[in-house]
Design a protein around this motif. Sequence first.
Motif, PDB file in Angstrom:
ATOM      1  N   GLU A  70       0.835  -1.214   0.000  1.00  0.00           N
ATOM      2  CA  GLU A  70       0.000   0.000   0.000  1.00  0.00           C
ATOM      3  C   GLU A  70       0.859   1.249   0.000  1.00  0.00           C
ATOM      4  O   GLU A  70       0.504   2.259  -0.607  1.00  0.00           O
ATOM      5  CB  GLU A  70      -0.918  -0.014   1.215  1.00  0.00           C
ATOM      6  N   GLU A  71       1.999   1.185   0.678  1.00  0.00           N
ATOM      7  CA  GLU A  71       2.829   2.375   0.844  1.00  0.00           C
ATOM      8  C   GLU A  71       3.541   2.794  -0.438  1.00  0.00           C
ATOM      9  O   GLU A  71       3.920   3.953  -0.578  1.00  0.00           O
ATOM     10  CB  GLU A  71       3.875   2.139   1.942  1.00  0.00           C
ATOM     11  N   HIS A  72       3.728   1.865  -1.352  1.00  0.00           N
ATOM     12  CA  HIS A  72       4.584   2.189  -2.493  1.00  0.00           C
ATOM     13  C   HIS A  72       3.961   1.888  -3.848  1.00  0.00           C
ATOM     14  O   HIS A  72       4.023   2.710  -4.759  1.00  0.00           O
ATOM     15  CB  HIS A  72       5.918   1.449  -2.368  1.00  0.00           C
ATOM     16  N   ASP A  73       3.384   0.703  -4.005  1.00  0.00           N
ATOM     17  CA  ASP A  73       2.960   0.260  -5.337  1.00  0.00           C
ATOM     18  C   ASP A  73       1.453   0.159  -5.519  1.00  0.00           C
ATOM     19  O   ASP A  73       1.003  -0.284  -6.567  1.00  0.00           O
ATOM     20  CB  ASP A  73       3.585  -1.105  -5.649  1.00  0.00           C
ATOM     21  N   ALA A  74       0.674   0.562  -4.519  1.00  0.00           N
ATOM     22  CA  ALA A  74      -0.789   0.513  -4.634  1.00  0.00           C
ATOM     23  C   ALA A  74      -1.266  -0.870  -5.066  1.00  0.00           C
ATOM     24  O   ALA A  74      -1.899  -1.047  -6.099  1.00  0.00           O
ATOM     25  CB  ALA A  74      -1.288   1.589  -5.589  1.00  0.00           C
ATOM     26  N   GLY A  75      -0.968  -1.861  -4.219  1.00  0.00           N
ATOM     27  CA  GLY A  75      -1.314  -3.229  -4.556  1.00  0.00           C
ATOM     28  C   GLY A  75      -2.798  -3.447  -4.809  1.00  0.00           C
ATOM     29  O   GLY A  75      -3.171  -4.288  -5.634  1.00  0.00           O
ATOM     30  N   LYS A  76      -3.651  -2.693  -4.134  1.00  0.00           N
ATOM     31  CA  LYS A  76      -5.089  -2.862  -4.344  1.00  0.00           C
ATOM     32  C   LYS A  76      -5.485  -2.511  -5.776  1.00  0.00           C
ATOM     33  O   LYS A  76      -6.408  -3.106  -6.337  1.00  0.00           O
ATOM     34  CB  LYS A  76      -5.874  -1.992  -3.356  1.00  0.00           C
ATOM     35  N   VAL A  77      -4.813  -1.522  -6.343  1.00  0.00           N
ATOM     36  CA  VAL A  77      -5.121  -1.124  -7.719  1.00  0.00           C
ATOM     37  C   VAL A  77      -4.761  -2.256  -8.674  1.00  0.00           C
ATOM     38  O   VAL A  77      -5.534  -2.589  -9.589  1.00  0.00           O
ATOM     39  CB  VAL A  77      -4.366   0.165  -8.093  1.00  0.00           C
ATOM     40  N   THR A  78      -3.610  -2.861  -8.474  1.00  0.00           N
ATOM     41  CA  THR A  78      -3.205  -3.988  -9.313  1.00  0.00           C
ATOM     42  C   THR A  78      -4.191  -5.136  -9.179  1.00  0.00           C
ATOM     43  O   THR A  78      -4.591  -5.756 -10.178  1.00  0.00           O
ATOM     44  CB  THR A  78      -1.792  -4.457  -8.918  1.00  0.00           C
ATOM     45  N   MET A  79      -4.598  -5.422  -7.957  1.00  0.00           N
ATOM     46  CA  MET A  79      -5.542  -6.517  -7.732  1.00  0.00           C
ATOM     47  C   MET A  79      -6.905  -6.200  -8.323  1.00  0.00           C
ATOM     48  O   MET A  79      -7.580  -7.069  -8.884  1.00  0.00           O
ATOM     49  CB  MET A  79      -5.660  -6.795  -6.237  1.00  0.00           C
ATOM     50  N   LEU A  80      -7.319  -4.940  -8.207  1.00  0.00           N
ATOM     51  CA  LEU A  80      -8.604  -4.527  -8.779  1.00  0.00           C
ATOM     52  C   LEU A  80      -8.589  -4.651 -10.291  1.00  0.00           C
ATOM     53  O   LEU A  80      -9.525  -5.193 -10.896  1.00  0.00           O
ATOM     54  CB  LEU A  80      -8.914  -3.092  -8.357  1.00  0.00           C
ATOM     55  N   ASN A  81      -7.528  -4.179 -10.916  1.00  0.00           N
ATOM     56  CA  ASN A  81      -7.423  -4.252 -12.374  1.00  0.00           C
ATOM     57  C   ASN A  81      -7.397  -5.692 -12.866  1.00  0.00           C
ATOM     58  O   ASN A  81      -7.867  -5.992 -13.971  1.00  0.00           O
ATOM     59  CB  ASN A  81      -6.166  -3.526 -12.843  1.00  0.00           C
ATOM     60  N   ALA A  82      -6.830  -6.587 -12.042  1.00  0.00           N
ATOM     61  CA  ALA A  82      -6.726  -7.992 -12.432  1.00  0.00           C
ATOM     62  C   ALA A  82      -8.032  -8.758 -12.248  1.00  0.00           C
ATOM     63  O   ALA A  82      -8.158  -9.892 -12.718  1.00  0.00           O
ATOM     64  CB  ALA A  82      -5.612  -8.674 -11.629  1.00  0.00           C
ATOM     65  N   GLY A  83      -8.993  -8.157 -11.554  1.00  0.00           N
ATOM     66  CA  GLY A  83     -10.289  -8.803 -11.360  1.00  0.00           C
ATOM     67  C   GLY A  83     -10.464  -9.521 -10.047  1.00  0.00           C
ATOM     68  O   GLY A  83     -11.450 -10.245  -9.854  1.00  0.00           O
ATOM     69  N   ASP A  84      -9.547  -9.315  -9.098  1.00  0.00           N
ATOM     70  CA  ASP A  84      -9.664 -10.013  -7.815  1.00  0.00           C
ATOM     71  C   ASP A  84     -10.904  -9.608  -7.029  1.00  0.00           C
ATOM     72  O   ASP A  84     -11.400 -10.388  -6.208  1.00  0.00           O
ATOM     73  CB  ASP A  84      -8.422  -9.752  -6.961  1.00  0.00           C
ATOM     74  N   PHE A  85     -11.397  -8.387  -7.246  1.00  0.00           N
ATOM     75  CA  PHE A  85     -12.532  -7.894  -6.470  1.00  0.00           C
ATOM     76  C   PHE A  85     -13.872  -8.075  -7.200  1.00  0.00           C
ATOM     77  O   PHE A  85     -14.887  -7.573  -6.732  1.00  0.00           O
ATOM     78  CB  PHE A  85     -12.333  -6.428  -6.114  1.00  0.00           C
ATOM     79  N   GLU A  86     -13.870  -8.772  -8.310  1.00  0.00           N
ATOM     80  CA  GLU A  86     -15.121  -8.998  -9.047  1.00  0.00           C
ATOM     81  C   GLU A  86     -16.125  -9.750  -8.173  1.00  0.00           C
ATOM     82  O   GLU A  86     -15.780 -10.709  -7.494  1.00  0.00           O
ATOM     83  CB  GLU A  86     -14.846  -9.793 -10.322  1.00  0.00           C
TER      84      GLU A  86
END
Length: 420
Positions: free
Chosen positions: A145-161
């Motif tokens: 979260e502090e550096h690479d915005a992991g949630k954004v990567t996971m969201l774009n990949a479809g993990d939160f579908e």
Amino acid sequence: MTLSTGVQPSELWQSNKYAKCVHETIEAASKELRVLSLEIHDNPELGLEEFKSHAWMTEYLITKGFKVEQGKSGLETAFVARAGSESSPVTIGICSEYDALPGIGHACGHNLIAISGVATALALKAVIEEFQLSAQIKLFGTPSEEHDAGKVTMLNAGDFEGVDVCMMLHGANADVIYTPFLSLNTVNLEFFGKASHASTTPWEGINALDAAMQVYTSIGLMRQQIPLDHRVHGIIVNGGQAPNIIPEYTKSVYTVRAPKYAQVQEMKAKVEKIFEAAANSTGCTYKLKWGTHLKGKLLDAYILTNEPLAVKFEQVMNSLGLQYVSKVQQQSKLSGSTDMGNLTYAMPGIHPMFNIMNLAGVDDKSAGLHTKEFAAAAACPVGHVATLRAAKALAMTGVECLLDPAFLQRVKEDFQMHTL
């Protein structure tokens, strides 16, 4: 199911069978969660390198009956742990974070965020199973979260579908539900000059450090003319190789923040003029690279706090003995940015901040976020108790979504009203 806001803390768990289940589940896991928290705290790992924390969390979740997968993002230290029926009509998402800061460890208290997510997920799993609810809980392990915005990567990949609601908690030195998180974007700025001997022939060089210093100074001067809720801050990562060489290359990193996306765009245009002016005045060339965008929003978007979820969370915390100041007063206490903001544009969510310094709702300015003092506080017993109290409230907010279709519909309508 509606929770009473007038019930004393010791009575809530007896007056409501769902609350009793939540309370007993989290209390039963308290010692184990304390061990997990301290393991993460005492072994700080930077973003995308959280291999120990990832292993400890996923192994623990497996022992508690969760099915754990890496997810679709390709991030090695991400995970998705789920329980309940995959074909259920409602899926509640909870986020955990566990990355640390360079040099000062868990000065943002992510060890507590980690176990807050686990505790909440354990409680929701217990409610689903004990009362045979057709629902699913997913705990997302979100790295960096502090550096690479992991949630954004996971969201774009479809993990939160398929997730109907996604929530998380964050420790702080105050109790705030309506934190005015800022949108942000970060730029990597490189200047290219020409090296020469700094004593023998300095005039033959083109000084890339001069350009970097002009940018740093000009941004400092610009701050007098920017609004109070805007931020520009940065560091020089590479300022040259040796004092007797005119630097031919420098690299700086700057972050621009503001409440709204459009305001960040305006600030970006201003600092880009500074970059260009520094290059022109020194004879350098330059290259810049801004962070990626997400559906028109920034790498870290300001949070869309879902009002029904926020009100429900506050009601439960009230019933546990904590009283909040007004929304306006809360919004003056804390700030910052988080990749959770991006999730709140994709689904309803909240991101309450809870005080790890005391349980009385008293702000404590002796240890602010991203300080060594806060890192120490994140390992203290009172912070553990505060974390579990907030996790119980977050779990009960999720329970409300599972039991009351009308409430969940209001949650979704509030989300749609602010995103359409």
